[in-house]
Scaffold this motif. Structure first.
Motif, PDB file in Angstrom:
ATOM      1  N   THR A   1      29.391  53.682  43.023  1.00  9.64           N
ATOM      2  CA  THR A   1      29.910  52.721  43.998  1.00  9.64           C
ATOM      3  C   THR A   1      28.794  52.145  44.862  1.00  9.64           C
ATOM      4  OG1 THR A   1      30.416  54.575  45.499  1.00  9.64           O
ATOM      5  CG2 THR A   1      32.197  53.756  44.104  1.00  9.64           C
ATOM      6  N   ALA A   2      27.794  52.955  45.185  1.00 11.58           N
ATOM      7  CA  ALA A   2      26.663  52.448  45.962  1.00 11.58           C
ATOM      8  C   ALA A   2      25.941  51.346  45.199  1.00 11.58           C
ATOM      9  CB  ALA A   2      25.698  53.583  46.296  1.00 11.58           C
TER      10      ALA A   2
ATOM     11  N   ALA B   1      35.169  47.159  43.942  1.00 13.65           N
ATOM     12  CA  ALA B   1      35.364  45.864  44.599  1.00 13.65           C
ATOM     13  C   ALA B   1      35.489  46.065  46.104  1.00 13.65           C
ATOM     14  CB  ALA B   1      36.592  45.160  44.043  1.00 13.65           C
ATOM     15  N   LEU B   2      34.427  45.805  46.816  1.00 11.53           N
ATOM     16  CA  LEU B   2      34.440  45.958  48.269  1.00 11.53           C
ATOM     17  C   LEU B   2      35.350  44.938  48.934  1.00 11.53           C
ATOM     18  CD1 LEU B   2      33.030  47.871  50.274  1.00 11.53           C
ATOM     19  CD2 LEU B   2      31.297  46.098  50.611  1.00 11.53           C
TER      20      LEU B   2
ATOM     21  N   LEU C   1      43.797  51.921  50.704  1.00 18.81           N
ATOM     22  CA  LEU C   1      42.785  52.969  50.531  1.00 18.81           C
ATOM     23  C   LEU C   1      42.696  53.410  49.076  1.00 18.81           C
ATOM     24  CD1 LEU C   1      43.578  55.135  53.697  1.00 18.81           C
ATOM     25  CD2 LEU C   1      41.581  53.679  53.351  1.00 18.81           C
ATOM     26  N   ALA C   2      43.858  53.603  48.447  1.00 16.72           N
ATOM     27  CA  ALA C   2      43.861  54.015  47.035  1.00 16.72           C
ATOM     28  C   ALA C   2      43.340  52.900  46.136  1.00 16.72           C
ATOM     29  CB  ALA C   2      45.272  54.416  46.618  1.00 16.72           C
ATOM     30  N   ASP C   3      43.723  51.666  46.442  1.00 21.58           N
ATOM     31  CA  ASP C   3      43.284  50.531  45.630  1.00 21.58           C
ATOM     32  C   ASP C   3      41.781  50.318  45.738  1.00 21.58           C
ATOM     33  OD1 ASP C   3      43.809  48.308  43.917  1.00 21.58           O
ATOM     34  OD2 ASP C   3      43.639  46.969  45.641  1.00 21.58           O
ATOM     35  N   LEU C   4      41.238  50.534  46.934  1.00 24.64           N
ATOM     36  CA  LEU C   4      39.791  50.416  47.104  1.00 24.64           C
ATOM     37  C   LEU C   4      39.054  51.459  46.280  1.00 24.64           C
ATOM     38  CD1 LEU C   4      37.314  49.201  48.643  1.00 24.64           C
ATOM     39  CD2 LEU C   4      37.717  50.966  50.390  1.00 24.64           C
TER      40      LEU C   4
ATOM     41  N   ALA D   1      36.576  38.536  50.261  1.00 21.01           N
ATOM     42  CA  ALA D   1      37.290  39.458  51.144  1.00 21.01           C
ATOM     43  C   ALA D   1      38.334  38.710  51.971  1.00 21.01           C
ATOM     44  CB  ALA D   1      36.311  40.188  52.061  1.00 21.01           C
ATOM     45  N   LEU D   2      37.965  37.521  52.445  1.00 15.86           N
ATOM     46  CA  LEU D   2      38.920  36.704  53.200  1.00 15.86           C
ATOM     47  C   LEU D   2      40.080  36.274  52.306  1.00 15.86           C
ATOM     48  CD1 LEU D   2      39.619  35.289  55.850  1.00 15.86           C
ATOM     49  CD2 LEU D   2      38.251  33.327  55.088  1.00 15.86           C
TER      50      LEU D   2
END
Length: 302
Positions: free
Chosen positions: A47-48, A150-151, A110-113, A65-66
């Motif tokens: 992820t990093a 996907a941040l 949170l789970a989707d992230l 993100a928007l």
């Protein structure tokens, strides 16, 4: 020189083939603690890498993100339009529905992230690219979960938190220490329950390769279901999401305790504090399902 390289390749490839045949899933032979430790470390590193890649184009990240924030906000806009025509829905006012929405939306975010990429597993099984993950010295679950992290999905979490903040500010709740503690407990436990559903759905794709939409019906569909009061659904459905697929523990049961409302199935009050135990059980069952699916995987044959 070509002959020497070919002989060297055979020398190296031979032992690798023997090792692969002897132990095709070496991480599955480790203990639970070792698997968790190695999986979390691999997940963090992968992820990093994706975060660094994303932040290299910050303007693009800000726009996506928007866009994610705006797209998820449409769900709450639909609820607002509904309440522009009615005063109460199933006996619940707008602030109470906003509490349900904020809890489920944030937990699902949170789970989707963290695990939103799991629905792509069926595609990897079909085209054979899952094989490349099996030969890497990294737990497969960590690789699949962190794939294309996907941040931009932070937009969903932000939107859920804003609605939750609105609900908590508007509602007239008699706060006690237990009611204060139950809010963060619900968010974390709900995220864990949704994460377990993501993993279990991905495990099902080892058997039914075109099952991503089936998985989405329980993840995205479950999130939509929980945004509305339980009183608008039949008791058979409530029993299903309480005792079979325990999505009711994501927000309904804890939220009704905070609001001082009874649950339609007349369950005891203490079940509002059961989400951590339910989440632990769901994660354990999802882990068993994942290991069973991974053992049953036989590649595409190509």
């Amino acid at each position: 020189m070509a002959d020497s390289m070919e002989r060297g390749t055979r020398v190296v490839a031979g032992p690798l083939r023997e090792t692969a045949r002897a132990d095709p899933h070496p991480f599955e032979r480790q203990g639970a603690y070792e698997r968790l430790r190695d999986g979390l470390r691999a997940y963090r590193l992968i992820t990093a890498m994706w975060i660094r890649s994303t932040m290299a184009y910050r303007a693009s990240f800000a726009m996506t993100a928007l866009g994610n924030f705006a797209a998820t906000a449409l769900d709450f806009v639909a609820i607002l339009l509904m309440f522009s025509r009615v005063d109460r829905l199933g006996g619940y006012g707008l602030p109470e529905v906003a509490l349900l929405y904020g809890l489920s939306g944030t937990a699902f975010g949170l789970a989707d992230l963290g695990l939103g990429s799991m629905d792509r597993l069926g595609r990897r099984v079909r085209d054979g690219t899952l094989d490349t993950l099996l030969v890497r010295p990294v737990p497969v679950l960590a690789q699949v979960a962190a794939d294309r992290f996907a941040l931009r999905r932070l937009g969903r979490i932000t939107q859920g938190l804003l609605v939750l903040g609105y609900a908590l500010a508007v509602l007239d709740i008699h706060w006690t220490p237990l009611k204060v503690l139950i809010i963060p407990m619900t968010l974390l436990s709900g995220g864990a329950i949704f994460s377990a559903v993501f993993v279990a759905g991905a495990a099902f794709q080892f058997v039914a390769q075109d099952a991503s939409e089936v998985q989405n019906s329980f993840t995205y569909g479950g999130n939509t279901l929980l945004q509305y009061p339980p009183t608008v659904f039949s008791k058979d459905l409530l029993r299903g999401v309480t005792f079979v697929l325990p999505l009711a523990f994501v927000n309904w049961l804890p939220a009704l305790y905070v609001l001082g409302r009874p649950y339609p199935l007349d369950l005891p009050t203490w079940v509002a504090f059961a989400p951590p135990l339910v989440a632990a059980g769901c994660c354990a069952l999802a882990g068993v399902a994942w290991r069973a699916g991974l053992r049953a995987y036989r590649s595409t044959g190509s």
